[in-house]
Design an enzyme around this catalytic site. Structure first.
Site, PDB file in Angstrom:
ATOM      1  N   ASP A   4       0.905  -1.140   0.063  1.00 37.02           N
ATOM      2  CA  ASP A   4       0.160  -0.012   0.005  1.00 37.02           C
ATOM      3  C   ASP A   4       0.950   1.439  -0.131  1.00 37.02           C
ATOM      4  O   ASP A   4       1.947   1.149   0.606  1.00 37.02           O
ATOM      5  CB  ASP A   4      -0.981   0.026   1.161  1.00 37.02           C
ATOM      6  N   GLY A  36      -5.169   3.857  -3.882  1.00 37.19           N
ATOM      7  CA  GLY A  36      -6.292   4.566  -4.625  1.00 37.19           C
ATOM      8  C   GLY A  36      -5.998   5.634  -5.292  1.00 37.19           C
ATOM      9  O   GLY A  36      -6.817   6.597  -5.937  1.00 37.19           O
ATOM     10  N   LYS A  82      -9.058  -4.197  -4.729  1.00 38.66           N
ATOM     11  CA  LYS A  82      -7.687  -4.411  -4.102  1.00 38.66           C
ATOM     12  C   LYS A  82      -7.455  -5.856  -3.841  1.00 38.66           C
ATOM     13  O   LYS A  82      -6.698  -6.561  -4.204  1.00 38.66           O
ATOM     14  CB  LYS A  82      -7.204  -3.575  -2.692  1.00 38.66           C
ATOM     15  N   ASP A 138      -1.857  -0.840   5.959  1.00 38.55           N
ATOM     16  CA  ASP A 138      -2.251  -0.366   7.396  1.00 38.55           C
ATOM     17  C   ASP A 138      -3.297   0.167   7.535  1.00 38.55           C
ATOM     18  O   ASP A 138      -3.709   0.572   8.724  1.00 38.55           O
ATOM     19  CB  ASP A 138      -1.268   0.917   7.550  1.00 38.55           C
TER      20      ASP A 138
END
Length: 666
Positions: free
Chosen positions: A362, A511, A538, A557
């Site tokens: 991420d 994103g 995702k 996270d």
């Protein structure tokens, strides 16, 4: 906490404490039995005819054989008692193993020798019997000490906390109170050099905090007002006032201890394989023992010699080392990983980390610091000003804990803007937030939300700093965009480089829009990226990669990362992230450092390597030992006595224990 949960927590603590006490009691018991048996063994050896013949001396007196029988009987009953108890337990569980083999071997040897003393034709072998028992007791004593040493990391974690805390009362005076009486909201005084008694936030003072025993970070971390500190870490030179945030089971140390206990108690696939192998080896041992006895009797050997061969086979093939091969590595690796900031929640996933072919990161808060500041405000609808956009966005974001919210609120404070009252606030999972201000529906959303709802973004020149963009909607009309800058973590560059050197591809999943994603990817030298990805996408992205026979690790996270973390073959949560991410992940990185992903994979490989080494040693030596114990080289006058067999078996166990202790985190 409810009474049921309290009782469950207290019950667990009592169980863990009693388990540790029982283990220490067992060590003392084996040590006592070993030394008493050893003292009684000395006269048995000196009085044994075989030893006298070897050393060319003679001691004889009336009833000498009965004295030998008496001494051997004491050792057999007193020294052999733990093995008889173990046999009963194994039979009840329908899982015959090491204790069954030892108990059978010493019982056959003892019963036959007693029969010889009272008149059966043959040769007794009391000295072999007692030395076998001595060596087995010594082996168990040393082995249990190794196990205790491996599991004592939990006790060391408990010892990190002081017994008392300095509570600051309302009148400003301090009062020393027991640790268990600390409550959330209490203000504590932490003096220079003291251990910090509970998780909390600094409200006054500044100091360098040593967190090495908790996170593996060797350098003291400078902490100022508003910074969080962890119970068990050590205060430096400064004096601190700390507001308690977490106590008891909610504290970091308690969570670490719970995770370590659960991980050590969880059997991985490798452990299950070892358990099955141990059972098979036990069956093989008993079968070969019976075959050995039968063959030697058929060949015309004495019953004494045949029983000795059978006893040696059964002792030397005891699956003791095999039973310990995996649990010892598990105990050591779990404790070591906890000390180095790697909290393992799923043992199998941890061991499988050696198979990882792609690591998906991420972006925000993982590869980047996740500390945002507004650097650009663009208005699409001239009815509104830049200040209006920030005011509306900040009014919504004051209800959020997201790092983006912190950046927008900071900008609102800088502009001295008044915030509005928000009604009907709601988080749009992974997409943004919404609420009503002055009867108008307001939204602060991600690019993915616009894409999903087919909202067109006007052409505008975007600042390409690494960061993110959020869009402001009023009654579903797009009125502007707020760009926030972020900073790539210094550790991310080294982490990506190290992983790629290991032959592992590094990709990013975010994103954010294409331009920002490409900018971050180019700067880090990633193998690729997925931009403008919605939370449910995702998870789908991870599935698609898995369909390509890739073994995927996902590192994230946020709440929106949870589905992907759960889908990945190995889910890795950043410690500073959300509780949802941590609960979903297989492994938690306490330091929130991307470099720890490399450490995790290398440590996973090293752990699995130790397991394989132990399994090979614990089973492989039997290929040579069993035939020798059965007497295949007897024609060359090379045979292994039961005592030598016990030494070999004990040595294999000790080697397995030492090998496990040599495991380390690079």
């Amino acid at each position: 906490m409810t009474n049921d949960k309290k009782n469950e927590s207290n019950s667990k603590k009592k169980h863990n404490t009693s388990k540790s006490k029982h283990h220490k009691k067992m060590i003392k018991d084996f040590r006592l039995r070993f030394f008493i048996s050893l003292v009684l063994t000395i006269p048995v050896i000196f009085l044994s005819p075989t030893i006298q013949e070897w050393l060319n001396y003679e001691i004889t007196f009336l009833y000498k054989n009965y004295v030998l029988l008496g001494l051997a009987s004491i050792i057999f009953i007193f020294g052999g008692w733990p093995f008889f108890k173990g046999l009963v337990k194994e039979i009840k569980k329908k899982a015959p193993g090491m204790m069954t083999l030892i108990a059978l071997a010493i019982t056959v040897a003892y019963v036959y020798s007693v029969a010889v003393v009272i008149g059966l034709s043959g040769t007794f072998f009391f000295w072999e019997l007692v030395t076998l028992i001595d060596i087995m007791l010594l082996g168990h004593w040393l082995e249990m000490r190794s196990i205790l040493g491996a599991s004592q990391a939990l006790e060391e974690l408990v010892k990190l906390l002081p017994s008392e805390a300095h509570k600051i009362k309302e009148n400003g005076e301090t009062e020393d109170i027991p640790l268990e009486k600390i409550q959330k909201g209490d203000i504590l005084l932490i003096k220079p050099g003291e251990k910090i008694p509970s998780d909390g936030v600094i409200i006054k003072g500044e100091s360098a905090i040593n967190e090495a025993m908790l996170t593996g970070e060797s350098n003291p971390v400078n902490k100022i007002e508003s910074d969080e500190i962890i119970g068990g870490s050590i205060n430096g030179e400064g004096s601190l006032h700390v507001r308690v945030e977490k106590t008891g089971k909610d504290s970091y140390i308690s969570q670490v201890i719970t995770l370590v206990e659960e991980a050590q108690a969880t059997k991985s696939k490798t452990q299950n394989l070892a358990d099955k192998a141990a059972l098979v080896l036990t069956i093989i041992s008993i079968s070969i023992g019976i075959v050995t006895l039968t063959v030697w009797l058929i060949l015309g050997e004495t019953i004494a010699y045949s029983i000795e061969r059978m006893a040696t086979v059964m002792v030397i093939t005891c699956p003791h080392a095999l039973g310990l091969a995996i649990p010892l590595v598990v105990a050591v690796s779990t404790s070591l990983s906890a000390k180095n900031g790697l909290l393992i929640r799923n043992r199998t996933a941890f061991e499988n980390s050696r198979k990882i072919t792609k690591v998906i990161f991420d972006k925000t808060g993982t590869l980047t610091e996740g500390v945002f500041s507004v650097n650009e405000i663009i208005v699409f609808n001239k009815q509104y000003s830049k200040e209006d956009l920030i005011s509306y966005a900040a009014s919504l974001e004051k209800n959020s804990e997201h790092p983006i919210a912190t950046g927008i609120l900071k900008k609102a404070r800088e502009l001295d803007l008044k915030l509005n009252t928000v009604d009907d606030f709601k988080a749009l999972k992974g997409k943004g937030i919404t609420g009503t201000i002055n009867d108008r529906k307001m939204k602060v959303v991600s690019p993915g939300y616009l894409k999903e709802n087919k909202i067109t973004i006007p052409n505008y020149e975007m600042n390409e700093d690494i960061g993110t963009s959020v869009f402001v909607l009023i009654n579903e009309d797009l009125v502007g965009v707020i760009n926030l800058s972020d900073k790539i973590r210094e550790e991310s560059f080294e982490a990506i480089s190290d992983l790629q050197k290991e032959g592992i591809e590094c990709w990013m999943l975010t994103g954010d829009n294409e331009k920002i994603a490409k900018n971050v990817s180019d700067k880090l030298g990633l193998d690729g990226y997925f931009a403008e990805v919605l939370p449910h996408e995702k998870q789908e992205t991870i599935k698609n990669l898995q369909r390509e026979n890739q073994f995927i690790a996902m590192t994230g996270d946020g709440v929106n990362d949870a589905p992907a973390l759960a889908q990945a073959d190995v889910g890795i949560a950043i410690g500073s992230g959300t509780d949802v991410a941590a609960e979903t992940a297989d492994i938690i990185l306490v330091n929130s450092n991307p470099k720890d992903v490399t450490s995790l994979i290398k440590f996973g490989k090293a752990t699995y390597g130790k397991m394989v080494q132990n399994l090979i040693w614990a089973t492989g030596y039997n290929v040579i030992a069993i035939p020798l114990a059965a007497g295949v080289l007897a024609s060359l006058n090379f045979v292994i006595s039961p005592a030598i067999g016990a030494i070999l078996m004990s040595l294999s166990t000790i080697i397995v224990a030492i090998n496990a202790k040599l495991l380390k985190v690079d």
